[in-house]
Design an enzyme around this catalytic site. Structure first.
Site, short mmCIF file in Angstrom:
data_model
loop_
_atom_site.label_atom_id
_atom_site.label_comp_id
_atom_site.label_asym_id
_atom_site.label_seq_id
_atom_site.Cartn_x
_atom_site.Cartn_y
_atom_site.Cartn_z
N ASP A 169 2.18 15.44 -22.61
CA ASP A 169 1.00 16.24 -22.94
C ASP A 169 0.03 15.40 -23.78
O ASP A 169 0.36 15.02 -24.91
CB ASP A 169 1.46 17.47 -23.75
CG ASP A 169 0.41 18.55 -23.79
OD1 ASP A 169 -0.72 18.29 -23.32
OD2 ASP A 169 0.70 19.65 -24.28
N ASP A 170 -1.13 15.05 -23.25
CA ASP A 170 -2.16 14.30 -24.00
C ASP A 170 -1.82 12.83 -24.22
O ASP A 170 -2.36 12.21 -25.14
CB ASP A 170 -2.37 14.89 -25.42
CG ASP A 170 -3.21 16.15 -25.47
OD1 ASP A 170 -3.55 16.69 -24.40
OD2 ASP A 170 -3.52 16.59 -26.59
N CYS A 182 -5.81 20.25 -20.52
CA CYS A 182 -4.45 20.63 -20.16
C CYS A 182 -4.35 21.60 -19.00
O CYS A 182 -3.78 21.28 -17.96
CB CYS A 182 -3.73 21.26 -21.35
SG CYS A 182 -3.52 20.16 -22.74
N ASP A 221 -0.80 14.61 -18.54
CA ASP A 221 -1.79 15.51 -17.93
C ASP A 221 -3.22 14.98 -18.01
O ASP A 221 -4.07 15.31 -17.19
CB ASP A 221 -1.68 16.96 -18.46
CG ASP A 221 -1.73 17.06 -19.97
OD1 ASP A 221 -1.85 16.02 -20.65
OD2 ASP A 221 -1.64 18.20 -20.48
#
Ligand SMILES: *[C@@H]1O[C@H](CO)[C@@H](O)[C@H](O)[C@H]1NC(C)=O
Ligand SMILES: *[C@@H]1O[C@H](CO)[C@@H](O)[C@H](O)[C@H]1NC(C)=O
Ligand SMILES: *[C@@H]1O[C@H](CO)[C@@H](O)[C@H](O)[C@H]1NC(C)=O
Ligand SMILES: *[C@@H]1O[C@H](CO)[C@@H](O)[C@H](O)[C@H]1NC(C)=O
Ligand SMILES: *[C@@H]1O[C@H](CO)[C@@H](O)[C@H](O)[C@H]1NC(C)=O
Ligand SMILES: *[C@@H]1O[C@H](CO)[C@@H](O)[C@H](O)[C@H]1NC(C)=O
Ligand SMILES: *[C@@H]1O[C@H](CO)[C@@H](O)[C@H](O)[C@H]1NC(C)=O
Ligand SMILES: *[C@@H]1O[C@H](CO)[C@@H](O)[C@H](O)[C@H]1NC(C)=O
Ligand SMILES: *[C@@H]1O[C@H](CO)[C@@H](O)[C@H](O)[C@H]1NC(C)=O
Ligand SMILES: *[C@@H]1O[C@H](CO)[C@@H](O)[C@H](O)[C@H]1NC(C)=O
Ligand SMILES: *[C@@H]1O[C@H](CO)[C@@H](O)[C@H](O)[C@H]1NC(C)=O
Length: 523
Positions: free
Chosen positions: A55-56, A91, A326
């Protein structure tokens, strides 16, 4: 002598037996399609697939530096894609693109809110019902999910924890956005609350533990698909206790566009940041940068444990492992403190590495690959007839494993984003007025309703990015990534107008493309 005659004239018992045989035959005939599928599966069991989705996690600012074991166990024994992109840098829209293989204009998830279709009822009725796990499940894959799903998943408006999306056999999904402790999971539709004990609750560790349990309990005759979506390195980037002092001297990189003004040649939002940044803002972003790396060390452990388990159950050599994020991230670029959501390379480029059958080790491939290509690639590996699947992306199995498939890659693609804003003025930053969001620290806003843009990115022929904004200035930004990899100079006023026109026409066409027309780039 009597023997053969007796058997030639069946007795009452033999008739009954023949009738039973007939029934058996009928049952067999009815069961034939399933049997055929099974025997195909047995003849050559399709390969297993694992997707690890962080994530990120950026790739441009060194985001893969901390994951040394993952690189040794995946990229070094397979491929690194040096041109992997998310088609949208936020996201929920990006994850929706991964699940459906579609550009945002086709899945219609615009932002992280329910009203922007993030895990909304409309998404559930439409795009989610034909997401890739649904096809894998039909192909007799056992499917397993653990970690963050979509930002609104599990909330009341999204159907609560009892709702398990179609296509998943085993479901351990996080309610809401990334957390490391004190979170709720939906475990196959049942609520499971977690506290903040490292041994019991640390989410990155928990999801790999659940996948290990799944590997023990699965049916070995069937192939599997495992998707692990750890919260790292998303905020609040809480490191595991053993990593809280790691990288103590690490700071965000100071090169490229770090602490540079966005400048007059960039769109409205990029003209706002305070420049030079306040020391407190730099301290803030350095701290975030370090904690992101610390949180990633548990992802590195996750990969190591999963690979070890696959080896133990003798599935490693028949398993494709994909590792990606993502979207990217920035820390101080163009004086924007920390976030994503921008069209620049640091936010749209993602790490992508893959290992698996037919993939030669130690390769770095330049072919552009998008997050919407992941789904089609999984379905290609699983043997799904792609002419019956309506996705915008395309399989990159031919690029990774030319001995298994032939195919060409696309020369250019679309990146599109719908800006998020707040309708009210932020009381802490009244001078910014309404329409903006993510204004911290020092009232630098990272997003706005009019940070809405669409870009064409070409890699073949020209290494160019062309973007149009939906704002009152109809702002256009153009970058020559060969001459200017850090995107310091907008060359819209210098570039050949014929080229601008070509890019504009490609953009218009891609913004309404569907399925095949998104891949048809003859024009
Ligand atoms: C949400 O998705 C539905 C179709 O799935 C679409 O009709 C609607 O316009 C979308 N909403 C937004 C805000 O894009
Ligand atoms: C988790 O929640 C408890 C109870 O509200 C709180 O005391 C604790 O600080 C929280 N832990 C973390 C890591 O946020
Ligand atoms: C994960 O499994 C390991 C090894 O069994 C254990 O030490 C750890 O406490 C577990 N962590 C969580 C969060 O389940
Ligand atoms: C900010 O940091 C720089 C470099 O560390 C230092 O030279 C400068 O004096 C600091 N400014 C303020 C206002 O503290
Ligand atoms: C994987 O390795 C096992 C032996 O450990 C071997 O029997 C099997 O054929 C291999 N499978 C593939 C797809 O290479
Ligand atoms: C990987 O490639 C590099 C450069 O081409 C080479 O030096 C190295 O020995 C290779 N490693 C392996 C494990 O093949
Ligand atoms: C795939 O589906 C298309 C359209 O339904 C069909 O024409 C084609 O024969 C199928 N291909 C295979 C290999 O089954
Ligand atoms: C790909 O194309 C090459 C050259 O045309 C051919 O030799 C090879 O067999 C093809 N591979 C597959 C998997 O079709
Ligand atoms: C999300 O998208 C919806 C539909 O376009 C919009 O109404 C809402 O304001 C957006 N949310 C944010 C935070 O921008
Ligand atoms: C963008 O939105 C902000 C906030 O609503 C507004 O102040 C600004 O004038 C807008 N700029 C453009 C170029 O549309
Ligand atoms: C981009 O920069 C390269 C290297 O300076 C140059 O050769 C090329 O012509 C430029 N392309 C455009 C479209 O300006």
């Amino acid at each position: 002598m009597a023997g053969p005659r007796a058997s030639a004239r069946p007795s009452g018992g033999a008739w009954r037996c023949a009738a039973q045989l007939l029934v058996l035959l009928l049952v067999l005939l009815l069961a034939l399609p399933t049997c055929a599928q099974w025997s195909r599966a047995r003849a050559k069991k399709p390969s297993n697939i694992v997707l690890i989705l962080t994530d990120d996690q950026d790739v441009v600012l060194g985001g893969t530096t901390p994951i040394k074991k993952a690189k040794a166990l995946i990229g070094d024994v397979g491929v690194y894609f040096s041109n992997a992109f998310a088609v949208t840098p936020l996201c929920c829209p990006s994850r929706s693109s991964i699940l459906t293989g579609k550009y945002p204009h086709n899945h219609e998830v615009r932002n992280n809110s329910l009203s922007g279709n993030c895990s909304s009822p409309a998404w559930q009725r439409g795009p989610e019902a034909s997401a890739f796990p649904v096809y894998l499940n039909k192909q007799l894959y056992q499917t397993f999910y653990a970690g963050k799903y979509l930002n609104q998943y599990g909330t009341k408006g999204s159907g609560g924890v009892s709702r398990v999306p179609p296509g998943w056999d085993q479901w351990h999904a996080l309610v809401g956005n990334s957390q490391y402790y004190n979170y709720t999971l939906s475990v196959n539709g049942k609520e499971e609350k977690h506290g903040d004990s490292y041994d019991k609750d640390y989410l990155t560790d928990l999801i790999v533990n659940r996948s290990i349990q799944f590997l023990d309990e699965r049916s070995p005759q069937r192939p599997f698909f495992i998707m692990l979506a750890p919260p790292a390195p998303h905020s609040p980037y809480v490191a595991a206790p053993q990593y809280q002092n790691s990288f103590s001297n690490v700071k965000a990189p100071r090169d490229g566009s770090f602490n540079k003004p966005g400048g007059k040649d960039k769109h409205w939002l990029l003209r706002q940041p305070v420049n030079p940044m306040a020391n407190s803002s730099i301290e803030f972003l350095d701290n975030a940068f370090r904690k992101r790396w610390q949180a990633l060390l548990s992802v590195d452990d996750l990969v190591e444990r999963l690979v070890k388990k696959l080896e133990d159950v003798k599935e490693l050599n028949n398993t494709y492992i994909f590792f990606t994020s993502d979207h990217g991230y920035h820390t101080g670029q163009f004086s924007l403190p920390i976030d994503k959501r921008q069209l620049y390379e640091f936010d749209i480029r993602v790490p992508l590495m893959v290992r698996g059958p037919g993939i030669k080790p130690n390769q770095t491939l330049q072919a552009p690959v998008l997050n919407i290509d992941l789904g089609p690639t999984f379905l290609d590996i699983a043997g799904v007839n792609m002419s019956q699947v309506n996705m915008d992306g395309q399989s990159f199995l031919p690029q990774m494993a030319p001995s298994l498939r032939n195919g060409t890659s696309r020369p250019y693609f679309l990146v599109e984003y719908t800006g998020e804003g707040c309708t009210n003025s932020n009381p802490d930053c009244p001078k910014m007025g309404p329409g903006v969001s993510q204004c911290f620290p020092n009232c630098v806003c990272e997003d706005a309703f009019n940070n809405t843009y669409a870009c064409v990115r070409t890699l073949t022929g020209y290494n160019l990015q062309y973007c149009e904004f939906a704002d009152t200035e109809s702002f256009v930004e153009v970058y020559n990534l060969t001459a200017d990899p850090h995107q310091l100079e907008n060359i819209v006023k210098k570039v050949d107008p014929v080229l601008l026109q070509t890019m504009n026409q490609r953009l218009i066409r891609l913004q309404s493309c569907v399925g095949r027309s998104c891949r048809d780039t003859k024009y």
